[in-house]
Design an enzyme around this catalytic site. Structure first.
Site, short mmCIF file in Angstrom:
data_model
loop_
_atom_site.label_atom_id
_atom_site.label_comp_id
_atom_site.label_asym_id
_atom_site.label_seq_id
_atom_site.Cartn_x
_atom_site.Cartn_y
_atom_site.Cartn_z
N CYS A 140 39.15 13.45 16.30
CA CYS A 140 39.02 12.02 15.98
C CYS A 140 37.58 11.52 16.08
CB CYS A 140 39.94 11.19 16.84
SG CYS A 140 39.64 11.32 18.62
N HIS A 280 41.34 8.15 22.09
CA HIS A 280 41.20 8.25 20.63
C HIS A 280 40.01 7.45 20.14
CE1 HIS A 280 42.43 8.86 16.51
NE2 HIS A 280 42.41 7.56 16.30
#
Length: 427
Positions: A140, A280
């Site tokens: 990510c 994330h």
């Protein structure tokens, strides 16, 4: 499992990176639960692949004593201004297709907002940031950096390769800066490590950079700022929570990562902006706004205070034939990024040495084009250059889907029917 994860978050300076991978899984949960998306890179995959190939062509390695990789093209991504011309139902559907709504909700929590909290910037200057959806787990960070610059995910692993080789070939300077910064933090917690352990920890960070799918750390953001040759601003949550809402520890990613191992004159001053939530990373991008002034003096606290420099692309690190592209950057769209939190406190500046501590605001002025507004003590100007023709082609194809829907819309009822039909017949 929960006990292991708490240990990973609190004992940041001496952790197992296999455990960190498990932490990412615990924090994020199943990727399939995040809904079907229609990203620009899905609209024409062949063109998206060409964009990724162009990224590879724009990455070079510096020759000499510090062989760090660097980009040669000034690229920043924003959602097209045309979006604002669509009707509300079509515009809402478009945002649902590209924006990570869970991340947006968390970052805009009214009780502790992380982004879009300054009304001067969001309303008067027209800059609102949107987190783009991307892959979860270890890819990510790299996805978000490439989305924030080129609008596509790092599926070709071009950034991961450049990151791994930069930390390997340019180890000496990265290690020296990383060790001093980490040592300062360790001392503040009354903790010390010997040289063997420092080198072992750095070797594990190098290993993670080279391992496909491995989650990445603060050092990797710092190195990416050098590869991009521009500051990276991370807006993030204060506490890491599990998907059940349990506090696992402090998150340390929020802040500004300056390419301190370069001279400011060889870097772009417009930052890349990322978000960090629950293990994330997401790209934070604005909608291009042609109405935003380059220098809104009427909103500034002190209109006579100008940024220290306005830097274009330096020719000394790449093909001088690209200089014309950078020279035209000043005519691009403008967005504004706060360098303070919602309490008007400066964001942390990471990887500083002992001599640089206390000079954070001076360093921010040196590396970014900074302004002060009422309600926002310090903000950085992001001037967006014209996008590469391949990115323009990709975005035009992606927008054509919504143009077709818009053409069939004459009322809210028509919009609902058109959207339903589009969803049934499109990927």
């Amino acid at each position: 499992m929960l006990t292991v994860c708490v240990c990973v978050c609190t004992c940041w300076f001496h952790c197992s990176y296999d455990q960190s991978d498990m932490l990412s899984v615990l924090l994020i949960g199943a990727d399939e639960g995040r809904g079907r998306k229609r990203l620009p890179s899905y609209a024409m995959k062949a063109v998206a692949d060409e964009v990724r190939h162009q990224v590879v062509r724009c990455i070079q390695q510096l020759k000499g004593s510090w062989p760090c990789f660097f980009v040669t093209y000034d690229a920043l991504f924003g959602l097209p201004e045309e979006i604002s011309t669509f009707s509300l139902p079509v515009r809402e559907r478009l945002f649902q297709d590209v924006v990570d709504s869970e991340v947006q909700k968390e970052l805009e929590d009214p009780e502790r907002p992380v982004i879009n909290w300054c009304s001067v910037i969001t309303e008067k200057l027209g800059t609102r940031l949107y987190p783009l959806w991307n892959r979860t787990l270890g890819d990510c960070l790299l996805d978000s950096v490439l989305q924030a610059t080129w609008g596509v995910q790092d599926r070709a692993a071009s950034l991961r390769i450049a990151l791994a080789e930069s930390l390997n070939d340019g180890k000496a300077r990265f290690y020296e800066r990383w060790r001093e910064s980490e040592n300062l933090q360790a001392h503040s917690l009354h903790y010390t490590l010997d040289e063997v352990q420092w080198r072992s920890d750095f070797a594990q960070l190098q290993h993670r950079a080279a391992k496909a799918g491995a989650s990445l750390e603060q050092l990797h953001i710092f190195a990416l700022a050098h590869i991009l040759r521009r500051p990276i601003v991370v807006y993030g949550i204060k506490y890491v929570k599990s998907f059940r809402g349990d506090n696992l520890g402090l998150a340390r990613f929020q802040g500004v990562y300056l390419p301190l191992l370069w001279e400011p004159e060889v870097c772009w001053s417009s930052p890349v902006c990322l978000a960090y939530t629950r293990g994330h990373f997401s790209a934070l991008v604005p909608v291009e706004n042609g109405m935003t002034p380059l220098t809104p003096t009427e909103l500034m606290v002190d209109p006579s205070c100008q940024p220290r420099s306005s830097r274009g692309r330096p020719s000394m690190l790449g093909d001088s034939s690209l200089a014309q592209h950078a020279a035209s950057s000043a005519d691009g769209y403008v967005a504004w990024m706060p360098l303070v939190d919602a309490q008007n406190q400066l964001l942390p500046v990471h990887f500083l040495t002992m001599d640089e501590l206390g000079l954070e605001e001076e360093l921010l002025h040196r590396w970014l084009d900074c302004y002060s507004f009422n309600g926002c003590r310090l903000a950085a100007r992001q001037v967006m250059p014209r996008q590469h023709h391949l990115v323009e082609s990709l975005m035009d194809t992606w927008l054509s889907h919504y143009r077709r829907i818009e053409a069939r819309v004459e009322s809210p009822a028509d919009a609902a029917i058109a959207l339903a039909a589009a969803l049934d017949g499109s990927p």
